[in-house]
Design a protein around this motif. Structure first.
Motif, PDB file in Angstrom:
ATOM      1  N   VAL A  32      -3.356  -7.474 -13.654  1.00 49.08           N
ATOM      2  CA  VAL A  32      -2.038  -8.059 -13.401  1.00 49.08           C
ATOM      3  C   VAL A  32      -0.975  -6.963 -13.440  1.00 49.08           C
ATOM      4  N   ALA A  33      -1.050  -6.094 -14.435  1.00 48.01           N
ATOM      5  CA  ALA A  33      -0.058  -5.023 -14.581  1.00 48.01           C
ATOM      6  C   ALA A  33      -0.054  -4.099 -13.365  1.00 48.01           C
ATOM      7  N   GLU A  34      -1.238  -3.712 -12.910  1.00 47.98           N
ATOM      8  CA  GLU A  34      -1.333  -2.833 -11.751  1.00 47.98           C
ATOM      9  C   GLU A  34      -0.810  -3.527 -10.495  1.00 47.98           C
ATOM     10  N   ALA A  35      -1.123  -4.805 -10.344  1.00 48.12           N
ATOM     11  CA  ALA A  35      -0.646  -5.565  -9.179  1.00 48.12           C
ATOM     12  C   ALA A  35       0.877  -5.658  -9.181  1.00 48.12           C
ATOM     13  N   GLN A  36       1.455  -5.922 -10.339  1.00 53.45           N
ATOM     14  CA  GLN A  36       2.912  -6.033 -10.401  1.00 53.45           C
ATOM     15  C   GLN A  36       3.593  -4.698 -10.115  1.00 53.45           C
ATOM     16  N   ARG A  37       2.966  -3.594 -10.517  1.00 54.01           N
ATOM     17  CA  ARG A  37       3.495  -2.270 -10.202  1.00 54.01           C
ATOM     18  C   ARG A  37       3.459  -2.036  -8.686  1.00 54.01           C
ATOM     19  N   LEU A  38       2.348  -2.427  -8.045  1.00 54.31           N
ATOM     20  CA  LEU A  38       2.228  -2.259  -6.596  1.00 54.31           C
ATOM     21  C   LEU A  38       3.228  -3.138  -5.839  1.00 54.31           C
ATOM     22  N   LEU A  39       3.542  -4.312  -6.387  1.00 51.35           N
ATOM     23  CA  LEU A  39       4.524  -5.200  -5.755  1.00 51.35           C
ATOM     24  C   LEU A  39       5.905  -4.560  -5.721  1.00 51.35           C
TER      25      LEU A  39
END
Length: 184
Positions: free
Chosen positions: A45-52
């Motif tokens: 989730v953390a990595e996805a939110q960073r990519l967003l």
């Protein structure tokens, strides 16, 4: 690459794949790149939110249960950043309650694992205006019962006693049912 595939994707072919199964997300990523998408992957989730934050994609395939949280958090964050994004929630825990929650949060579609790249592609590009074909293998009566119990369980905030009361069954019977793996 055929023009039909590229036409269906549109001018922004950015796709975010979020799944904690590294082998699966890598394999799906390669398959989606062959179909014309510009793929970025995240394992949490953390990595996805960073990519967003870096670049908000036009398309996303997000696993519901991730090691560091719930994929619905990513769905919500993506929907807040880009309302027109096409989001497919993909999970091995195919319960009706989670499907309803995913769609309410802004997901375009919901697929149960294992889903292949063709199913994911169809879900991402579907207009939603026509009915999908009937399933080749519809749910069994046992599976429908399981799904209903799971929906009520989720609606009761995973409270076994309250769920048992609403389903008019003994709490221990419900606990035994919930402890078992869902039928096919």
């Amino acid at each position: 690459m055929t023009e039909m595939v590229m036409d269906g994707i549109g001018p922004d072919a950015s796709l975010l794949l979020v799944d904690d199964d590294e082998v699966f997300v890598t394999r799906l990523g390669r398959a989606m790149e062959k179909r014309g998408f510009e793929v970025r992957t995240a394992l949490s989730v953390a990595e996805a939110q960073r990519l967003l934050v870096e670049k908000t994609p036009a398309y996303a395939v997000i696993d519901l249960r991730l090691e560091d949280g719930n994929g619905l958090d990513v769905v919500e964050a993506l929907r807040d950043r880009r309302e027109d994004a096409r989001i497919v929630v993909l999970t091995g825990y195919g319960a009706i309650a989670t499907a309803v929650a995913a769609v309410k949060m802004g997901a375009t579609d919901y697929l149960a694992k294992p889903a292949d790249a063709n199913e994911v592609m169809a879900a991402l590009l579907s207009s939603g205006e026509q009915l999908p074909p009937p399933p080749e293998n519809p749910m069994s009566a046992d599976r429908v019962r399981w799904e209903h119990i799971q929906r009520v369980f989720e609606q009761c905030d995973r409270n076994v006693s309250e769920t048992a009361r609403r389903l008019h069954m003994h709490r221990r019977t419900l606990q035994r049912i919930l402890a078992k793996r869902g039928p096919r």
